[in-house]
Scaffold this motif. Structure first.
Motif, PDB file in Angstrom:
ATOM      1  N   LYS A   1      20.546  41.745  35.424  1.00 19.32           N
ATOM      2  CA  LYS A   1      20.701  41.375  36.823  1.00 19.32           C
ATOM      3  C   LYS A   1      19.855  41.884  37.901  1.00 19.32           C
ATOM      4  CE  LYS A   1      25.775  41.056  36.190  1.00 19.32           C
ATOM      5  NZ  LYS A   1      27.237  41.652  36.433  1.00 19.32           N
ATOM      6  N   GLN A   2      18.873  42.867  37.428  1.00 17.38           N
ATOM      7  CA  GLN A   2      17.818  43.316  38.382  1.00 17.38           C
ATOM      8  C   GLN A   2      16.707  42.373  38.956  1.00 17.38           C
ATOM      9  OE1 GLN A   2      16.332  46.562  35.671  1.00 17.38           O
ATOM     10  NE2 GLN A   2      17.928  48.044  36.289  1.00 17.38           N
ATOM     11  N   THR A   3      16.593  42.877  39.853  1.00 21.61           N
ATOM     12  CA  THR A   3      15.532  41.981  40.828  1.00 21.61           C
ATOM     13  C   THR A   3      14.118  42.320  40.301  1.00 21.61           C
ATOM     14  OG1 THR A   3      15.608  43.469  42.629  1.00 21.61           O
ATOM     15  CG2 THR A   3      17.085  41.610  42.736  1.00 21.61           C
ATOM     16  N   LEU A   4      13.264  41.469  40.807  1.00 20.89           N
ATOM     17  CA  LEU A   4      11.975  41.736  40.524  1.00 20.89           C
ATOM     18  C   LEU A   4      11.071  43.040  40.925  1.00 20.89           C
ATOM     19  CD1 LEU A   4      10.105  39.744  39.044  1.00 20.89           C
ATOM     20  CD2 LEU A   4       9.094  38.830  40.957  1.00 20.89           C
ATOM     21  N   PRO A   5      11.353  43.603  42.123  1.00 22.06           N
ATOM     22  CA  PRO A   5      10.696  44.799  42.499  1.00 22.06           C
ATOM     23  C   PRO A   5      11.264  45.919  41.534  1.00 22.06           C
ATOM     24  CG  PRO A   5      11.471  43.858  44.606  1.00 22.06           C
ATOM     25  CD  PRO A   5      11.991  42.936  43.240  1.00 22.06           C
ATOM     26  N   VAL A   6      12.416  45.994  41.004  1.00 28.48           N
ATOM     27  CA  VAL A   6      12.818  46.880  40.059  1.00 28.48           C
ATOM     28  C   VAL A   6      12.224  46.823  38.633  1.00 28.48           C
ATOM     29  CG1 VAL A   6      15.188  47.890  38.918  1.00 28.48           C
ATOM     30  CG2 VAL A   6      15.089  46.974  41.218  1.00 28.48           C
TER      31      VAL A   6
ATOM     32  N   VAL B   1      13.901  29.420  61.741  1.00 30.12           N
ATOM     33  CA  VAL B   1      12.790  29.360  60.485  1.00 30.12           C
ATOM     34  C   VAL B   1      12.217  30.755  60.399  1.00 30.12           C
ATOM     35  CG1 VAL B   1      10.865  28.491  59.424  1.00 30.12           C
ATOM     36  CG2 VAL B   1      12.735  27.100  60.316  1.00 30.12           C
ATOM     37  N   ALA B   2      11.530  31.327  61.276  1.00 33.06           N
ATOM     38  CA  ALA B   2      10.918  32.506  61.510  1.00 33.06           C
ATOM     39  C   ALA B   2      12.052  33.492  61.093  1.00 33.06           C
ATOM     40  CB  ALA B   2      10.266  32.810  62.727  1.00 33.06           C
ATOM     41  N   THR B   3      13.200  33.397  61.532  1.00 31.46           N
ATOM     42  CA  THR B   3      14.266  34.734  61.162  1.00 31.46           C
ATOM     43  C   THR B   3      14.645  34.319  59.645  1.00 31.46           C
ATOM     44  OG1 THR B   3      15.078  34.411  63.492  1.00 31.46           O
ATOM     45  CG2 THR B   3      16.549  35.674  61.907  1.00 31.46           C
ATOM     46  N   ALA B   4      14.853  33.231  59.329  1.00 32.42           N
ATOM     47  CA  ALA B   4      15.131  33.170  57.951  1.00 32.42           C
ATOM     48  C   ALA B   4      14.148  33.514  57.007  1.00 32.42           C
ATOM     49  CB  ALA B   4      15.597  31.670  57.565  1.00 32.42           C
ATOM     50  N   LEU B   5      12.797  33.448  57.377  1.00 28.12           N
ATOM     51  CA  LEU B   5      11.672  33.731  56.610  1.00 28.12           C
ATOM     52  C   LEU B   5      11.533  35.337  56.665  1.00 28.12           C
ATOM     53  CD1 LEU B   5       9.154  33.173  54.987  1.00 28.12           C
ATOM     54  CD2 LEU B   5       7.933  33.113  57.257  1.00 28.12           C
ATOM     55  N   PHE B   6      11.836  36.134  57.686  1.00 28.16           N
ATOM     56  CA  PHE B   6      11.950  37.527  57.891  1.00 28.16           C
ATOM     57  C   PHE B   6      13.155  37.961  56.945  1.00 28.16           C
ATOM     58  CE2 PHE B   6      14.808  40.799  59.463  1.00 28.16           C
ATOM     59  CZ  PHE B   6      13.837  41.948  59.550  1.00 28.16           C
ATOM     60  N   ALA B   7      14.130  37.483  57.043  1.00 36.63           N
ATOM     61  CA  ALA B   7      15.521  37.811  55.923  1.00 36.63           C
ATOM     62  C   ALA B   7      15.143  37.584  54.591  1.00 36.63           C
ATOM     63  CB  ALA B   7      16.610  37.258  56.268  1.00 36.63           C
ATOM     64  N   PHE B   8      14.356  36.557  54.287  1.00 37.09           N
ATOM     65  CA  PHE B   8      14.301  36.344  52.811  1.00 37.09           C
ATOM     66  C   PHE B   8      13.035  37.261  52.373  1.00 37.09           C
ATOM     67  CE2 PHE B   8      11.086  34.479  49.782  1.00 37.09           C
ATOM     68  CZ  PHE B   8      11.911  33.998  48.949  1.00 37.09           C
ATOM     69  N   ILE B   9      12.048  37.478  53.101  1.00 35.61           N
ATOM     70  CA  ILE B   9      10.992  38.386  52.782  1.00 35.61           C
ATOM     71  C   ILE B   9      11.291  39.787  52.595  1.00 35.61           C
ATOM     72  CG2 ILE B   9       8.711  39.343  53.342  1.00 35.61           C
ATOM     73  CD1 ILE B   9       7.790  36.882  54.411  1.00 35.61           C
TER      74      ILE B   9
ATOM     75  N   LEU C   1       2.174  37.951  40.451  1.00 36.42           N
ATOM     76  CA  LEU C   1       3.305  36.986  40.583  1.00 36.42           C
ATOM     77  C   LEU C   1       4.263  36.947  41.537  1.00 36.42           C
ATOM     78  CD1 LEU C   1       3.441  36.320  36.567  1.00 36.42           C
ATOM     79  CD2 LEU C   1       2.116  34.890  38.156  1.00 36.42           C
ATOM     80  N   ALA C   2       4.867  38.267  41.558  1.00 41.08           N
ATOM     81  CA  ALA C   2       5.843  38.795  42.622  1.00 41.08           C
ATOM     82  C   ALA C   2       5.546  38.633  44.114  1.00 41.08           C
ATOM     83  CB  ALA C   2       6.301  40.048  42.253  1.00 41.08           C
ATOM     84  N   THR C   3       4.196  38.594  44.281  1.00 40.35           N
ATOM     85  CA  THR C   3       3.510  38.577  45.469  1.00 40.35           C
ATOM     86  C   THR C   3       3.355  37.109  46.121  1.00 40.35           C
ATOM     87  OG1 THR C   3       2.534  40.456  45.330  1.00 40.35           O
ATOM     88  CG2 THR C   3       1.941  39.310  47.050  1.00 40.35           C
ATOM     89  N   LEU C   4       3.352  36.045  45.205  1.00 39.81           N
ATOM     90  CA  LEU C   4       2.831  34.898  45.287  1.00 39.81           C
ATOM     91  C   LEU C   4       3.978  33.963  46.311  1.00 39.81           C
ATOM     92  CD1 LEU C   4       0.853  33.389  42.230  1.00 39.81           C
ATOM     93  CD2 LEU C   4       0.130  33.770  44.545  1.00 39.81           C
ATOM     94  N   PRO C   5       5.109  34.152  45.657  1.00 46.65           N
ATOM     95  CA  PRO C   5       6.142  33.282  46.656  1.00 46.65           C
ATOM     96  C   PRO C   5       6.088  33.671  48.007  1.00 46.65           C
ATOM     97  CG  PRO C   5       7.198  34.258  44.450  1.00 46.65           C
ATOM     98  CD  PRO C   5       5.922  34.771  44.602  1.00 46.65           C
TER      99      PRO C   5
END
Length: 279
Positions: free
Chosen positions: A224-229, A198-206, A252-256
């Motif tokens: 097709k662009q992501t939120l940071p872009v 779970v910790a590894t998946a969380l790292f990859a997700f973030i 809003l981008a930081t909350l998830p």
């Protein structure tokens, strides 16, 4: 004398921890404050922490100006896919490396360390050419592939440590009791590895959720662009930022990431305690 020294040490530790938390929380709290401030307060020469007249206009303007929902969906798809695929690949590799040490395992560990030393700039041109030949430029599939490759070495390194922390004697005891290899892995090893997975998946997700450079280079069309872009679109050609909507969108981008970490953190701790009881 020792009691006083111990109290002084604990007091210093608490003060250092408090200072560190304040250091981490300051940008986020200022971001929240800015997101709810009206335009006239944003231009004030004497800014305040708490807005005098809180408003949701910045959020409305942010959604009106940019496709935030579509960008958030793209980021979620890329981040979740990268996390799942990365863990699915890294878990069996980590188990083999931890349980069967050899020259190949040592070489793989060296690859993990070396791969983390390469900066993004050196990798982007080869990656771009490879994805171009595969016709994966301007596609989320190509971006997900890049995120998996980029996160895999560190995820593998994390999981190897978790696997080595699981005593091999537990697996040997299960085999003595008549359990096969698959049953041992599923019933004994997997529950103890769950917090690490779970910790590894969380790292990859973030990592994928917050990544900007690869997404900027590989994705061209706005849908097709992501939120940071998309957040960079709130900055004008001359560098002037539309500060209110930018702060609202960034909030809003930081909350998830924060909500996901808060939700999973308890389960990681609970999984560790459950594993300790079972062992």
């Amino acid at each position: 004398m020792s009691t006083r020294t111990g109290r002084a040490t604990r007091t210093g530790q608490y003060l250092a921890l408090t200072g560190y938390l304040v250091f981490l929380a300051f940008p986020f709290l200022w971001l929240i404050s800015t997101a709810f401030k009206p335009a006239r307060e944003l231009g004030s020469l004497h800014p305040t922490w708490i807005p005098d007249h809180p408003t949701l206009d910045n959020f409305r303007q942010a959604f009106d100006e940019q496709p935030l929902l579509q960008a958030a969906a793209n980021s979620a798809l890329a981040a979740v896919s990268a996390g799942v695929i990365c863990v699915a690949i890294a878990t069996p590799m980590a188990y083999v490396m931890a349980r069967h040490r050899s020259k190949l395992s040592a070489a793989a560990t060296g690859w993990v360390v070396i791969s983390q030393a390469f900066p993004f700039v050196l990798l982007i041109i080869p990656l771009f050419l490879v994805l171009k030949n595969l016709q994966l430029i301007n596609s989320l599939a190509g971006l997900i592939m890049v995120y998996v490759v980029w996160s895999l070495p560190f995820a593998l390194w994390m999981l190897v440590g978790y696997v080595r922390a699981v005593p091999a004697e537990l697996e040997e005891a299960a085999s003595v009791d008549g359990a096969g290899r698959l049953r041992t892995l599923v019933s004994v090893t997997a529950p103890l590895l769950a917090p690490g997975i779970v910790a590894t998946a969380l790292f990859a997700f973030i990592t994928a959720w917050n990544e900007f450079f690869f997404a900027l280079v590989l994705l061209k069309t706005p849908e097709k662009q992501t939120l940071p872009v998309i957040l960079t679109h709130f900055i004008g050609a001359e560098g002037a930022a539309d500060l209110g909507p930018l702060a609202a969108a960034a909030f809003l981008a930081t909350l998830p990431s924060l909500l996901l970490f808060a939700f999973i953190q308890r389960r990681i701790t609970g999984g560790m305690l459950a594993g300790a009881v079972k062992s």
